[in-house]
Scaffold this active site. Structure first.
Site, PDB file in Angstrom:
ATOM      1  CG  HIS A   1       7.980 151.327  95.100  1.00  0.00           C
ATOM      2  ND1 HIS A   1       9.052 151.565  95.919  1.00  0.00           N
ATOM      3  CD2 HIS A   1       7.631 150.019  95.317  1.00  0.00           C
ATOM      4  CE1 HIS A   1       9.342 150.461  96.598  1.00  0.00           C
ATOM      5  NE2 HIS A   1       8.507 149.498  96.244  1.00  0.00           N
TER       6      HIS A   1
ATOM      7  CG  ASP B   1       8.315 152.918 102.490  1.00  0.00           C
ATOM      8  OD1 ASP B   1       8.900 152.159 103.287  1.00  0.00           O
ATOM      9  OD2 ASP B   1       8.647 153.039 101.288  1.00  0.00           O
TER      10      ASP B   1
ATOM     11  CG  HIS C   1      20.208 149.713  92.919  1.00  0.00           C
ATOM     12  ND1 HIS C   1      19.116 149.219  92.244  1.00  0.00           N
ATOM     13  CD2 HIS C   1      19.842 149.832  94.209  1.00  0.00           C
ATOM     14  CE1 HIS C   1      18.126 149.041  93.120  1.00  0.00           C
ATOM     15  NE2 HIS C   1      18.541 149.393  94.297  1.00  0.00           N
TER      16      HIS C   1
ATOM     17  CB  SER D   1      16.813 153.292  97.302  1.00  0.00           C
ATOM     18  OG  SER D   1      15.723 152.903  98.108  1.00  0.00           O
TER      19      SER D   1
ATOM     20  CG  HIS E   1      11.951 151.850  99.935  1.00  0.00           C
ATOM     21  ND1 HIS E   1      10.667 151.479 100.265  1.00  0.00           N
ATOM     22  CD2 HIS E   1      12.548 150.743  99.435  1.00  0.00           C
ATOM     23  CE1 HIS E   1      10.499 150.196  99.987  1.00  0.00           C
ATOM     24  NE2 HIS E   1      11.621 149.718  99.483  1.00  0.00           N
TER      25      HIS E   1
ATOM     26  CG  ASP F   1      11.237 123.789 104.560  1.00  0.00           C
ATOM     27  OD1 ASP F   1      11.605 123.791 103.376  1.00  0.00           O
ATOM     28  OD2 ASP F   1      11.788 123.111 105.441  1.00  0.00           O
TER      29      ASP F   1
END
Lengths: 550, 550
Positions: A136, A190, A359, A361, A363, A438
């Site tokens: 991953h 996934d 880049h 991924s 996944h 928050d």
């Protein structure tokens, strides 16, 4: 025999906030506890986490929390969770090291953390969990094989099938296929990239692009990436060494993660490679690489600050090359675009996803997802980690891979999937949802507060002050009008006079009993102003009549 | 000899809001007058238009407004502009027909509109303008050749070089090259796609994808696209006819544009093809196509309403095929994603950009941009229509095409480029900027109002009411606290009590002269609460102390 229950708490209606429960009789194990970064409707929210009140109610049953890897969408809710249910946490070394940092920030360091390695088995109540290496975009990720009273469950974690991982640690095909041979009752896999055809490129492909860029560049090289992408950091270091450049790392999270990974041996930095960020200006331009974060246009990051020339050490100059080595997360396009504009305006050459391959991924794409189904050959299938459209695409792949349509379940957060000797079926739903974080307080932002913020953001607020004599119910002075985010009062006297006239008329027309009922009075003022703003200006500010009785 | 001035008023720091001025001595011509749709910082704003106060100040000099095509980023500011300076407007038939609709909405129908055709020349003050056919994602687009006292200026408008346009109307290579032969002083060219390599696909490529989808689909087909994309609408109609389906059009803007284009002959609809939208349920599923808008996830569009099952005629059912035939405009990814999720959840098959080729761009990519430079061979070059990074990429292409670096000018909105017999140079800047339109009033939203909205959106507002006896300067009752978008008051008594305590303490500690100075009193209350919210909650609401003197 009781049924086993599989309940996703998050990650099935959104990207992020991944969390699931496996429950059998008196034993619950939790898989991951992630957060979600806010979308444009969650105004002012730092992040959201799953509502885990079900776990609080069943606190005494929870045997463990199992983490698949160290990304925040799988671990970010953990501090909030274990403050409430102090269960033991299992994870691989890097995952736990990252979690420890978070727990420190939360000043909660008494958590029981148990380090595990791939192929290790752990007994969790009536379950036995084996950790299985997957590849991953963060190192030390694992999938899970869970032996349960109703059969084996495979959870892939987040994964891709990288044939040439940077650290050489392959996905453990053998363990997945061994379980496949034994017979797997259910697989959860996934779905993030289930829309994407083909195979996801290997992380090593990025190295080629880096080499091309380094070979051509005479000036400084500045690379922004995700702080947790240790593989990417390793590749930057390797290519820097190859081209005799020193590396300076800047940014709190990336410095922290590099230190942890280096200490644990996941990141290999040859001696003499790293230099102090403060010293970058002492080296020739063609001798340094600066590694930092801010690839999503985050306003306080180093990259944002250098883009607007507000960084005191690093000033962009012509000849600098900036590489945004990260995907553009949907919603961030415009802020990233602005940073690129600023950097270019100062003379930098900027390389980003749209114009180069810098880049890949983390996944699995369609072909890898089908391959995983071939390895594991599950009877039942539940796509996880994705919005509905991703789950739906994953479902199609599962059907193509030979899993029967009726054995595939697209679940929603909170759905209870029951499995026993008679098979699998949906049976009810538990309360779930999102808690908005928050600032310091958990759950400090309720839906109603967010609704108000959306109205305020749209057209601002108009406050009307009316003073009434308590006994006589007479209005004492002219109503006062105060606005924020609505009009500029200095230049809008016409509108203000219009409001005043309307208010005097509204108040004059009121019966005495209206004036004695505050709520009714407020409602009248609100409705007449609302109509006025709509017709006169086509706007809908929040209208707030404040009645003061004296 | 005076210098010619070229001044862009918009479109050079953003995508949208395109507008430029060409000025010589007492003559000004305006090229386009576009709007920009708001980004996430322009809370509650409908759209922005360029600040054209320079034109108002020089009203008597403005000879005409020339429109290159009918897209709103080139025409949307026109009603606001000609209300102020009632100059004649020139454009091709479709462009003017679309503009007329807008003027009707603005109840301003006395504008002087002059229809022109490609290859026609028009005298505008000391300028002669020839309109030259270009291909783009709206029909009837033109570029401009402007004869000026200092030489010829070419303005490409928005364009691509489509070798097989749907209406057969090619880009007019001959006119561009003829001017190239004569010698062009300056070219301004569309930079929108300057980052993209290769050639932009022909609009006709979309037809192939449509044919594939139509051939495979047994259910209803619902296609969402931009209302102004007449070519796309034509292709949907053509493919529908080919596959013996009827077409129903739904949505105010697309119905209006189709009618206009049909009347002017730009859209050819065979008799018997169109059916009434109300009648769709009387046809078999494999006999109809529904054409609509909402491809950007606009909340009030037909597509949004059918997605959440709130449309009374069109209900999604399994077997329906929905095609989003449009690009995803940056910033809209999440709302489009949500619509896709909803449609899929109701059983529709959804085809969108990520998973299929059902859209092509209307703007020239790198190879076309270079080709345009080869045709026109300008001496000076100004890239227009783009953010800084697009202009920068376009500059690189210009250099590669043989234009000298020192003859290329990356301008900002308001920059004055002067050209005379000595050459071209930047000389000063005029006042420009954005006017925000929100509701009915022009310029109704000032920057300060937007700033307030951003604070309100982030953490809401806290109003503190303090009542003081005017004569004695004594505080009469406990301060009242009212919040919106900050906390849920019902469940936050702890925080409210904290605020109350702090307030009493702050007020107690104050000197009497502070209490007699309202501004000082407000400042004290604001600063002590600000500190409290930051330390206690890490939040920054807008704090508004209201002092009532009695």
């Amino acid at each position: 025999m009781p049924a086993l229950k599989l309940i996703p708490l998050g990650g099935l209606e959104e990207i992020g906030m991944n969390m699931a429960i496996v429950e059998y009789s008196d034993d619950i194990m939790v898989i991951d506890a992630g957060l979600m970064f806010p979308d444009e409707n969650m105004l002012g929210v730092d992040f959201a986490i799953p509502d885990f009140s079900y776990l609080i109610e069943n606190k005494e049953k929870v045997r463990a929390v199992i983490l698949t890897h160290g990304h925040e969408d799988h671990t970010g809710a953990l501090p909030f969770l274990i403050k409430e249910i102090n269960a033991p946490v299992y994870g691989t070394p890097l995952t736990l090291a990252l979690v420890k940092e978070k727990l420190k920030e939360h000043k909660f360091e008494s958590a029981e953390l148990y380090e595990v390695r791939p192929r290790q088995k752990v007994k969790i109540g009536c379950f036995t969990v084996e950790f299985i290496r997957v590849t991953h975009s963060i190192v030390d990720g694992v999938g899970l094989a869970i032996e349960t009273p109703v059969g084996i469950i495979i959870h892939t974690g987040d994964f891709k099938i990288d044939p040439t991982p940077v650290d050489g640690e392959l996905l453990d095909f053998n363990r997945f296929t061994d379980y496949g041979e034994l017979g797997v009752t259910l697989m959860m896999s996934d779905s993030t990239n289930a829309e994407k055809g083909g195979f996801t490129f290997s992380e090593k492909e990025v190295r080629r692009s880096f080499e091309d860029i380094f070979a051509k560049t005479k000036g400084r090289i500045i690379i922004a990436t995700f702080a947790s992408n240790i593989h990417r950091i390793q590749q930057v270091i390797d290519v820097a060494v190859q081209f005799s450049r020193k590396v300076a790392i800047s940014g709190k999270s990336i410095v922290c993660n590099s230190n942890i990974a280096n200490k644990l041996g996941y990141l290999k930095i040859p001696e003499g490679t790293l230099i102090k960020f403060e010293d970058i200006n002492e080296y020739d331009d063609n001798k340094i690489v600066i590694l930092t974060t801010g690839s999503q246009g985050e306003p306080m990051s180093v990259l944002s600050r250098i883009a607007i020339n507000e960084h005191n050490i690093l000033k962009i100059k012509p000849g600098d090359k900036v590489i945004l080595s990260a995907k553009v997360i949907p919603g961030n396009e415009r802020s990233i675009g602005q940073i690129i504009n600023h950097l270019m305006r100062r003379g930098a050459d900027v390389i980003y996803e749209k114009v180069s391959e810098i880049h890949v991924s983390g996944h699995a794409s369609k072909e890898e997802l089908k391959l995983m189904m071939n390895l594991v050959k599950p009877k039942y299938f539940v796509p996880i980690h994705g919005e509905y459209r991703h789950l739906r695409y994953h479902t199609k792949l599962a059907e193509k891979s030979g899993i029967k349509r009726e054995n595939i379940f697209i679940l929603e957060n909170g759905d209870v999937l029951e499995i026993d000797e008679n098979g699998a079926r949906l049976n009810g739903k538990i309360k779930t949802g999102r808690l908005y974080v928050d600032g310091k307080d958990l759950g400090g932002v309720e839906d109603m507060v967010l609704r108000d913020r959306r109205v305020l953001a749209q057209d601002g607020i108009v406050i009307i002050l009316i003073t009434i004599e308590r006994m006589t119910r007479k209005i004492i002075s002219d109503p006062e009008i105060i606005t924020k985010g609505f009009i500029l009062e200095e230049t809008s006297s016409e509108i203000l006079n219009g409001i005043k006239e309307l208010l005097s008329k509204t108040l004059r027309d009121m019966e005495e009993d209206t004036l004695s009922d505050i709520t009714l009075l407020q409602a009248k003022v609100r409705s007449s102003l609302k109509k006025y703003f709509r017709n006169r200006m086509e706007r809908k500010p929040l209208i707030m009549p404040i009645i003061i009785e004296l």
